[in-house]
Motif scaffolding. Structure first.
Motif, PDB file in Angstrom:
ATOM      1  N   PHE A   1       8.204  27.389  34.890  1.00 14.48           N
ATOM      2  CA  PHE A   1       8.202  26.810  33.545  1.00 14.48           C
ATOM      3  C   PHE A   1       9.090  27.584  32.577  1.00 14.48           C
ATOM      4  CE2 PHE A   1       4.327  29.259  34.285  1.00 14.48           C
ATOM      5  CZ  PHE A   1       4.165  30.069  33.168  1.00 14.48           C
ATOM      6  N   GLU A   2      10.109  28.241  33.126  1.00 11.19           N
ATOM      7  CA  GLU A   2      11.123  28.830  32.262  1.00 11.19           C
ATOM      8  C   GLU A   2      12.029  27.733  31.716  1.00 11.19           C
ATOM      9  OE1 GLU A   2      12.890  31.772  34.829  1.00 11.19           O
ATOM     10  OE2 GLU A   2      11.553  33.344  34.057  1.00 11.19           O
ATOM     11  N   ASN A   3      12.821  28.072  30.694  1.00 17.98           N
ATOM     12  CA  ASN A   3      13.693  27.065  30.098  1.00 17.98           C
ATOM     13  C   ASN A   3      14.645  26.497  31.151  1.00 17.98           C
ATOM     14  OD1 ASN A   3      14.552  29.884  29.691  1.00 17.98           O
ATOM     15  ND2 ASN A   3      16.444  29.014  28.916  1.00 17.98           N
ATOM     16  N   GLY A   4      14.819  25.197  31.092  1.00 12.69           N
ATOM     17  CA  GLY A   4      15.654  24.505  32.056  1.00 12.69           C
ATOM     18  C   GLY A   4      14.904  23.844  33.189  1.00 12.69           C
ATOM     19  N   THR A   5      13.603  24.085  33.289  1.00 14.89           N
ATOM     20  CA  THR A   5      12.800  23.462  34.338  1.00 14.89           C
ATOM     21  C   THR A   5      12.137  22.188  33.814  1.00 14.89           C
ATOM     22  OG1 THR A   5      10.803  24.692  33.727  1.00 14.89           O
ATOM     23  CG2 THR A   5      12.291  25.720  35.328  1.00 14.89           C
ATOM     24  N   PRO A   6      11.679  21.298  34.709  1.00 15.26           N
ATOM     25  CA  PRO A   6      11.012  20.065  34.268  1.00 15.26           C
ATOM     26  C   PRO A   6       9.772  20.317  33.412  1.00 15.26           C
ATOM     27  CG  PRO A   6      11.668  19.858  36.559  1.00 15.26           C
ATOM     28  CD  PRO A   6      11.912  21.288  36.180  1.00 15.26           C
ATOM     29  N   ALA A   7       9.076  21.423  33.658  1.00 16.94           N
ATOM     30  CA  ALA A   7       7.837  21.695  32.917  1.00 16.94           C
ATOM     31  C   ALA A   7       8.074  22.301  31.546  1.00 16.94           C
ATOM     32  CB  ALA A   7       6.939  22.630  33.734  1.00 16.94           C
ATOM     33  N   TYR A   8       9.294  22.762  31.291  1.00 19.44           N
ATOM     34  CA  TYR A   8       9.577  23.457  30.035  1.00 19.44           C
ATOM     35  C   TYR A   8       9.441  22.507  28.853  1.00 19.44           C
ATOM     36  CZ  TYR A   8      12.188  26.173  26.575  1.00 19.44           C
ATOM     37  OH  TYR A   8      12.575  26.854  25.446  1.00 19.44           O
ATOM     38  N   CYS A   9       8.525  22.835  27.951  1.00 20.70           N
ATOM     39  CA  CYS A   9       8.278  22.072  26.724  1.00 20.70           C
ATOM     40  C   CYS A   9       7.885  20.620  26.999  1.00 20.70           C
ATOM     41  CB  CYS A   9       9.490  22.131  25.790  1.00 20.70           C
ATOM     42  SG  CYS A   9       9.787  23.788  25.130  1.00 20.70           S
ATOM     43  N   ALA A  10       7.293  20.370  28.162  1.00 24.06           N
ATOM     44  CA  ALA A  10       6.849  19.021  28.499  1.00 24.06           C
ATOM     45  C   ALA A  10       5.558  18.682  27.769  1.00 24.06           C
ATOM     46  CB  ALA A  10       6.631  18.897  30.001  1.00 24.06           C
ATOM     47  N   HIS A  11       5.481  17.461  27.238  1.00 22.68           N
ATOM     48  CA  HIS A  11       4.226  16.942  26.694  1.00 22.68           C
ATOM     49  C   HIS A  11       3.475  16.317  27.862  1.00 22.68           C
ATOM     50  CE1 HIS A  11       4.819  17.112  22.219  1.00 22.68           C
ATOM     51  NE2 HIS A  11       6.034  17.400  22.647  1.00 22.68           N
ATOM     52  N   ALA A  12       2.528  17.034  28.417  1.00 21.54           N
ATOM     53  CA  ALA A  12       1.878  16.580  29.646  1.00 21.54           C
ATOM     54  C   ALA A  12       0.423  17.038  29.665  1.00 21.54           C
ATOM     55  CB  ALA A  12       2.609  17.134  30.865  1.00 21.54           C
ATOM     56  N   ASP A  13      -0.426  16.221  30.284  1.00 19.98           N
ATOM     57  CA  ASP A  13      -1.797  16.668  30.502  1.00 19.98           C
ATOM     58  C   ASP A  13      -1.826  17.525  31.769  1.00 19.98           C
ATOM     59  OD1 ASP A  13      -1.824  14.941  32.719  1.00 19.98           O
ATOM     60  OD2 ASP A  13      -2.898  13.363  31.649  1.00 19.98           O
ATOM     61  N   ARG A  14      -3.007  17.954  32.173  1.00 15.21           N
ATOM     62  CA  ARG A  14      -3.109  18.895  33.289  1.00 15.21           C
ATOM     63  C   ARG A  14      -2.541  18.319  34.588  1.00 15.21           C
ATOM     64  NH1 ARG A  14      -8.589  20.151  33.272  1.00 15.21           N
ATOM     65  NH2 ARG A  14      -8.272  21.934  31.909  1.00 15.21           N
ATOM     66  N   THR A  15      -2.861  17.073  34.863  1.00 14.87           N
ATOM     67  CA  THR A  15      -2.379  16.457  36.104  1.00 14.87           C
ATOM     68  C   THR A  15      -0.866  16.316  36.096  1.00 14.87           C
ATOM     69  OG1 THR A  15      -4.458  15.245  36.394  1.00 14.87           O
ATOM     70  CG2 THR A  15      -2.524  14.409  37.571  1.00 14.87           C
ATOM     71  N   GLN A  16      -0.324  15.840  34.995  1.00 16.43           N
ATOM     72  CA  GLN A  16       1.122  15.656  34.890  1.00 16.43           C
ATOM     73  C   GLN A  16       1.858  16.988  34.974  1.00 16.43           C
ATOM     74  OE1 GLN A  16       0.895  13.750  31.096  1.00 16.43           O
ATOM     75  NE2 GLN A  16       1.036  11.666  31.924  1.00 16.43           N
ATOM     76  N   LEU A  17       1.325  18.008  34.294  1.00 19.74           N
ATOM     77  CA  LEU A  17       1.993  19.304  34.279  1.00 19.74           C
ATOM     78  C   LEU A  17       1.980  19.943  35.665  1.00 19.74           C
ATOM     79  CD1 LEU A  17       3.443  21.494  32.683  1.00 19.74           C
ATOM     80  CD2 LEU A  17       1.202  22.423  32.056  1.00 19.74           C
ATOM     81  N   THR A  18       0.896  19.773  36.379  1.00 16.02           N
ATOM     82  CA  THR A  18       0.825  20.300  37.745  1.00 16.02           C
ATOM     83  C   THR A  18       1.947  19.745  38.609  1.00 16.02           C
ATOM     84  OG1 THR A  18      -1.585  20.585  37.601  1.00 16.02           O
ATOM     85  CG2 THR A  18      -0.633  20.474  39.805  1.00 16.02           C
ATOM     86  N   GLU A  19       2.231  18.475  38.463  1.00 16.76           N
ATOM     87  CA  GLU A  19       3.307  17.850  39.228  1.00 16.76           C
ATOM     88  C   GLU A  19       4.675  18.350  38.779  1.00 16.76           C
ATOM     89  OE1 GLU A  19       2.989  15.959  41.963  1.00 16.76           O
ATOM     90  OE2 GLU A  19       0.887  16.565  41.736  1.00 16.76           O
ATOM     91  N   LEU A  20       4.857  18.529  37.483  1.00 15.68           N
ATOM     92  CA  LEU A  20       6.129  19.028  36.975  1.00 15.68           C
ATOM     93  C   LEU A  20       6.421  20.449  37.466  1.00 15.68           C
ATOM     94  CD1 LEU A  20       5.960  17.694  33.311  1.00 15.68           C
ATOM     95  CD2 LEU A  20       7.492  16.898  35.124  1.00 15.68           C
ATOM     96  N   LEU A  21       5.391  21.262  37.540  1.00 17.04           N
ATOM     97  CA  LEU A  21       5.582  22.637  38.016  1.00 17.04           C
ATOM     98  C   LEU A  21       6.073  22.665  39.466  1.00 17.04           C
ATOM     99  CD1 LEU A  21       2.418  24.300  36.470  1.00 17.04           C
ATOM    100  CD2 LEU A  21       4.779  24.756  35.807  1.00 17.04           C
ATOM    101  N   LYS A  22       5.634  21.716  40.249  1.00 13.09           N
ATOM    102  CA  LYS A  22       6.039  21.650  41.654  1.00 13.09           C
ATOM    103  C   LYS A  22       7.516  21.331  41.804  1.00 13.09           C
ATOM    104  CE  LYS A  22       1.497  20.094  43.315  1.00 13.09           C
ATOM    105  NZ  LYS A  22       0.753  18.947  43.935  1.00 13.09           N
ATOM    106  N   GLN A  23       8.115  20.731  40.776  1.00 15.41           N
ATOM    107  CA  GLN A  23       9.511  20.292  40.866  1.00 15.41           C
ATOM    108  C   GLN A  23      10.523  21.413  40.632  1.00 15.41           C
ATOM    109  OE1 GLN A  23      10.112  16.872  38.315  1.00 15.41           O
ATOM    110  NE2 GLN A  23       8.140  15.994  38.910  1.00 15.41           N
ATOM    111  N   ALA A  24      10.051  22.563  40.140  1.00 15.57           N
ATOM    112  CA  ALA A  24      10.974  23.648  39.846  1.00 15.57           C
ATOM    113  C   ALA A  24      11.555  24.237  41.118  1.00 15.57           C
ATOM    114  CB  ALA A  24      10.247  24.748  39.055  1.00 15.57           C
ATOM    115  N   LYS A  25      12.836  24.550  41.086  1.00 15.78           N
ATOM    116  CA  LYS A  25      13.497  25.148  42.242  1.00 15.78           C
ATOM    117  C   LYS A  25      13.872  26.571  41.920  1.00 15.78           C
ATOM    118  CE  LYS A  25      15.420  20.697  43.669  1.00 15.78           C
ATOM    119  NZ  LYS A  25      14.353  20.476  44.649  1.00 15.78           N
ATOM    120  N   GLU A  26      13.453  27.470  42.797  1.00 16.08           N
ATOM    121  CA  GLU A  26      13.684  28.896  42.568  1.00 16.08           C
ATOM    122  C   GLU A  26      15.151  29.243  42.800  1.00 16.08           C
ATOM    123  OE1 GLU A  26      11.483  33.126  43.556  1.00 16.08           O
ATOM    124  OE2 GLU A  26      10.979  31.332  44.707  1.00 16.08           O
TER     125      GLU A  26
END
Length: 210
Positions: free
Chosen positions: A185-210
């Motif tokens: 959830f660093e800047n530039g990732t799908p989860a960064y500054c996302a307006h999301a509930d717990r379920t949505q945010l969990t999915e966004l976190l999975k999309q980040a690529k290291e």
């Protein structure tokens, strides 16, 4: 509980204001000295006081470090041992200069923070929300669609302490796990500054690529 703030910029002020409304007291500091925070303390009210950064760390049961990342190496570590320390920082090369380990992905901003504060329990939080939205998007605990914010940290008890603060000021929490997972959830990732509930945010976190 008292929260000590190392840094009193937009994020620090917003977290402090919400924390006071939730019943916490705060100690504010910046790099220019407590005398420059008189107006802010008056605005925040009787549960706020101004101090040096070292005093804020020593007085705080919980510490929030909210300064530009380039200032991290200059921060005093006194008073932080054994305490939960929230890291709100993001890496902006245009502001912070190039940091090779971050550019290569071999570490994260919060792992740098943990290396600087080796005796504190660092938790990454509040880096993935705009300051103005800290005060405007929190909702009461009985709201079924509260916005969720991510956290990461190596100490489970510290993560729980931060989750309790988030709940108190109106946010659900998605626990991303160990501190290294903060890259999700660093800047530039799908989860960064996302307006999301717990379920949505969990999915966004999975999309980040290291």
């Amino acid at each position: 509980m008292k929260i000590g703030f190392i840094g009193s910029g937009n994020i620090g002020q917003a977290v402090a204001a919400n924390a006071i409304r939730a019943g916490y007291s705060v100690v504010m500091s910046n790099s220019r000295g407590p005398q420059t925070l008189a107006g802010l303390v008056r605005k925040l009210g009787p549960k706020a006081e101004a101090a040096t950064a070292e005093q804020a760390a020593q007085k705080g049961d919980l510490i929030v470090v909210t300064v530009p990342l380039y200032a991290l190496p200059e921060l005093n570590t006194a008073g932080t041992a054994g305490k939960t320390l929230i890291d709100t920082m993001n890496y902006y090369p245009g502001r912070d200069g190039r940091i090779e380990a971050l550019d290569k992905g071999t570490t994260t901003t919060s792992e740098l923070t943990a290396a600087h504060f080796p005796d504190a329990h660092v938790v990454k939080a509040f880096n993935s929300i705009f300051a103005s939205e800290i005060e405007t998007t929190g909702k009461s605990g009985d709201d079924r669609h509260r916005r969720a914010l991510p956290i990461a940290g190596d100490d489970p008890e510290a993560r729980q302490q931060v989750a309790e603060l988030l709940n108190a000021i109106g946010f659900d929490t998605v626990d991303a796990g160990p501190l290294h997972e903060g890259f999700r959830f660093e800047n530039g990732t799908p989860a960064y500054c996302a307006h999301a509930d717990r379920t949505q945010l969990t999915e966004l976190l999975k999309q980040a690529k290291e």
